[in-house]
Each structure stands twice: as structure tokens, then as C-alpha cells.
Design a protein around this motif. Structure first.
Motif, PDB file in Angstrom:
ATOM      1  N   GLY A 144      95.287  11.354  67.456  1.00 33.19           N
ATOM      2  CA  GLY A 144      94.471  12.369  66.814  1.00 33.19           C
ATOM      3  C   GLY A 144      92.801  12.166  67.680  1.00 33.19           C
ATOM      4  O   GLY A 144      92.238  11.073  68.019  1.00 33.19           O
ATOM      5  N   THR A 179     101.388   8.241  62.797  1.00 34.42           N
ATOM      6  CA  THR A 179     102.344   9.084  62.639  1.00 34.42           C
ATOM      7  C   THR A 179     103.527   8.362  62.015  1.00 34.42           C
ATOM      8  O   THR A 179     103.810   7.409  62.375  1.00 34.42           O
ATOM      9  CB  THR A 179     102.712  10.043  63.911  1.00 34.42           C
ATOM     10  OG1 THR A 179     103.262   9.024  64.920  1.00 34.42           O
ATOM     11  CG2 THR A 179     101.585  10.745  64.189  1.00 34.42           C
ATOM     12  N   ILE A 212     101.809  13.162  59.856  1.00 34.31           N
ATOM     13  CA  ILE A 212     100.776  12.456  60.118  1.00 34.31           C
ATOM     14  C   ILE A 212     100.715  11.508  58.678  1.00 34.31           C
ATOM     15  O   ILE A 212     100.355  11.842  57.505  1.00 34.31           O
ATOM     16  CB  ILE A 212      99.369  13.230  60.038  1.00 34.31           C
ATOM     17  CG1 ILE A 212      99.530  14.195  61.239  1.00 34.31           C
ATOM     18  CG2 ILE A 212      98.274  12.349  60.207  1.00 34.31           C
ATOM     19  CD1 ILE A 212      98.332  15.061  61.398  1.00 34.31           C
ATOM     20  N   ARG A 262      94.833   7.992  64.108  1.00 30.02           N
ATOM     21  CA  ARG A 262      95.943   8.730  63.696  1.00 30.02           C
ATOM     22  C   ARG A 262      97.312   7.809  63.745  1.00 30.02           C
ATOM     23  O   ARG A 262      97.395   7.036  64.776  1.00 30.02           O
ATOM     24  CB  ARG A 262      96.195  10.014  64.300  1.00 30.02           C
ATOM     25  CG  ARG A 262      97.431  10.659  63.976  1.00 30.02           C
ATOM     26  CD  ARG A 262      97.611  11.950  64.626  1.00 30.02           C
ATOM     27  NE  ARG A 262      96.598  13.216  64.002  1.00 30.02           N
ATOM     28  CZ  ARG A 262      96.517  14.362  64.499  1.00 30.02           C
ATOM     29  NH1 ARG A 262      97.369  14.670  65.254  1.00 30.02           N
ATOM     30  NH2 ARG A 262      95.493  15.167  64.220  1.00 30.02           N
ATOM     31  N   ASP A 319      87.527  14.031  64.843  1.00 34.33           N
ATOM     32  CA  ASP A 319      87.529  14.755  63.548  1.00 34.33           C
ATOM     33  C   ASP A 319      86.202  15.321  63.198  1.00 34.33           C
ATOM     34  O   ASP A 319      85.717  14.614  62.573  1.00 34.33           O
ATOM     35  CB  ASP A 319      88.674  14.362  62.555  1.00 34.33           C
ATOM     36  CG  ASP A 319      89.074  15.503  61.478  1.00 34.33           C
ATOM     37  OD1 ASP A 319      88.299  16.276  61.507  1.00 34.33           O
ATOM     38  OD2 ASP A 319      90.256  15.231  61.092  1.00 34.33           O
ATOM     39  N   ARG A 360      95.233   9.201  58.933  1.00 38.75           N
ATOM     40  CA  ARG A 360      94.294   9.984  59.794  1.00 38.75           C
ATOM     41  C   ARG A 360      93.212   9.204  59.960  1.00 38.75           C
ATOM     42  O   ARG A 360      92.480   9.503  61.097  1.00 38.75           O
ATOM     43  CB  ARG A 360      93.685  11.106  59.007  1.00 38.75           C
ATOM     44  CG  ARG A 360      94.533  12.284  58.818  1.00 38.75           C
ATOM     45  CD  ARG A 360      93.967  13.511  58.109  1.00 38.75           C
ATOM     46  NE  ARG A 360      94.829  14.330  57.552  1.00 38.75           N
ATOM     47  CZ  ARG A 360      95.520  15.419  58.257  1.00 38.75           C
ATOM     48  NH1 ARG A 360      95.035  15.493  59.590  1.00 38.75           N
ATOM     49  NH2 ARG A 360      96.448  16.205  57.805  1.00 38.75           N
TER      50      ARG A 360
END
Length: 254
Positions: free
Chosen positions: A215, A59, A64, A57, A218, A67
Motif C-alpha cells: 500500500g 492482504t 485487502i 496494507r 494514501d 489498510r
């Protein structure tokens, strides 16, 4: 340039570029609030080397920005570099560091020692000090296999280029405190490579649970940490499928 109008050959690529094309060195003019930041990077030593893993991740303030950014890179055959801080400058610094190591080996005929690599990286970070003072800091971490000592080693840095050697494990970035807390519970000096990788992935998961800028794995988007290890065999990057399998096993034990 000397009095004859020629450039003196130097083993430092960064110094050479600073003389002939200073505009090519890492630079950014946008304010800190407009610059994507990358976190979090963790490293863990094991009996035959060292592992580094980074979340994906980036930012930009409370947004965000990306990703699936990559923050862990091969520096050379036996070392790995991870980056936290302003992503644009950090990626340029990684590329410069990679060329710096190649340039040194071509000029001197031998590769830099791991301590030499750590010192060179500190000098590159120090060259960004004016931007760091303006809020555009880059904080890398270097890991590698020390051929002379025959062990994996971890080096961290501050924004001024100060170099510090870490023992056992370390983490940088906004989720570092949470990641180190996780590694304190799972890391020990006799870990094998697979267990060290699992501990690193779990520490990123734990950091993501408390730090919004980190992050975690995912599963829905199939985005997993970038994981590399350095050992006597050289640097090895795990495939996405390998990281996914280890991540799944880690999550099943929580």
C-alpha cells in the motif's frame, strides 16, 4: 525444572516461557489463505544512523484485509523491528522480542549488544519453523544504532532464522524487489537523515506501483507509512504529519 522442583533463572525470556507456559508462545492454527499478510518494509542507512519504514496494507489472498496496519515497532531504546509475513504471528513475535530484551537487561544488568539482539531475534524466528513450513512464515528485519561501533546497522532474516547483515539499504516483503530497485537509484552512503527518509518513502511508493500487496501513501484516507530512525539519540518515530509533509514533497518530484 531441576531436581529440587524449582526453575533455573535464564536470561532468555523465550526459553523461560517455553518451560513454564509454552502455550503462550506465538501460534496460529488457521490456514495460510485465512491469515492476513503484511508487506513491505524498507531500511536505509544514513551518516548518523538508520531509517526503517513500512507500508500500511495487509492482504488476505487477493483481498485487502487492512489498510492501516502497523508493521514497524520500537524494539528497545536503540533498535527497531519491522515485520513481513503472517501478521498475527509476526505481531506476537514482536511483543515477545520486546519482552525478551527487557528480561535480559533485568537479569543481566546490562542491555544486549546489537549483535546479541540480532541473534536472539533469529532464534525466535527459528522457533516458528514448523509453521513456516506450513506456509505461515514470519520474516522480520532489525535495524539499530550500534553503540560500540557507533553506526546504524541492518539485519535481515530468512524463514529458518538465518541472520544476514545488509549494507546500505534493504527491503523485505512482496514489494521488496521493487523497493530495492528504487533505493539503488536514490541511496548513497553520505545521505542525511531527511534524505534517507525521503528515499525510503519513495521506495515504498515505487513498490506499491508494481506490487498490489503493497500500500502506497494514501492521501485520500490520510494513511502514510510508519517511519522510525535509530541513531545515537535513540529511536525516534516520525509523526503522521511529518511523514505526510515528506511524502508530499517526494510526490511533487516524481
Amino acid at each position: 525444572m531441576d531436581s529440587s522442583g524449582t526453575f533455573e533463572l535464564t536470561s532468555s525470556f523465550a526459553h523461560l516461557v517455553a518451560r513454564v507456559a509454552p502455550e503462550s508462545l506465538p501460534a496460529m492454527t488457521d490456514g495460510p489463505q485465512l491469515a492476513p499478510h503484511g508487506t513491505t518494509i524498507v531500511a536505509a542507512a544514513f551518516t548518523g544512523g538508520v531509517v526503517m519504514a513500512g507500508d500500511r496494507r495487509a492482504t488476505m489472498g487477493n483481498l485487502i484485509a487492512q489498510r492501516d496496519i502497523e508493521k514497524v515497532f520500537t524494539a528497545d531504546e536503540y533498535s527497531v523491528i519491522g515485520i513481513a509475513g503472517v501478521a498475527g504471528i509476526a505481531i506476537e513475535l514482536v511483543r515477545l522480542f520486546q519482552v525478551e530484551l527487557q528480561h535480559y537487561e533485568k537479569v543481566e544488568g546490562i542491555p544486549l549488544s546489537l549483535d546479541g539482539k540480532a541473534n536472539r531475534l533469529g532464534a525466535l524466528v527459528r522457533g516458528n519453523l514448523d509453521k513456516a513450513m506450513a506456509g505461515l512464515a514470519v520474516v522480520p528485519m532489525l535495524t539499530g544504532w550500534d553503540i560500540e561501533r557507533r553506526q546504524g546497522r541492518i539485519f535481515s532474516y530468512d524463514a529458518t532464522g538465518g541472520r544476514y547483515e545488509e549494507t546500505g539499504f534493504h527491503a523485505i516483503g512482496s514489494g521488496a524487489a521493487f523497493a530495492r530497485g528504487s533505493l539503488k537509484k536514490t541511496h548513497h552512503r553520505d545521505l542525511g537523515e531527511d534524505d534517507a527518509i525521503a528515499a525510503a518513502i519513495r521506495s515504498l511508493y515505487d513498490a506499491a506501483d508494481d506490487d498490489s500487496a503493497t500500500g502506497g501513501p494514501d492521501l485520500a484516507r490520510n494513511i502514510f507509512p510508519v517511519v522510525m530512525s535509530a541513531s545515537a539519540r535513540g529511536v525516534r518515530q516520525l509523526s503522521s504529519d511529518q511523514v505526510a509533509d515528506i511524502t508530499t514533497r517526494v510526490l511533487e518530484t516524481l
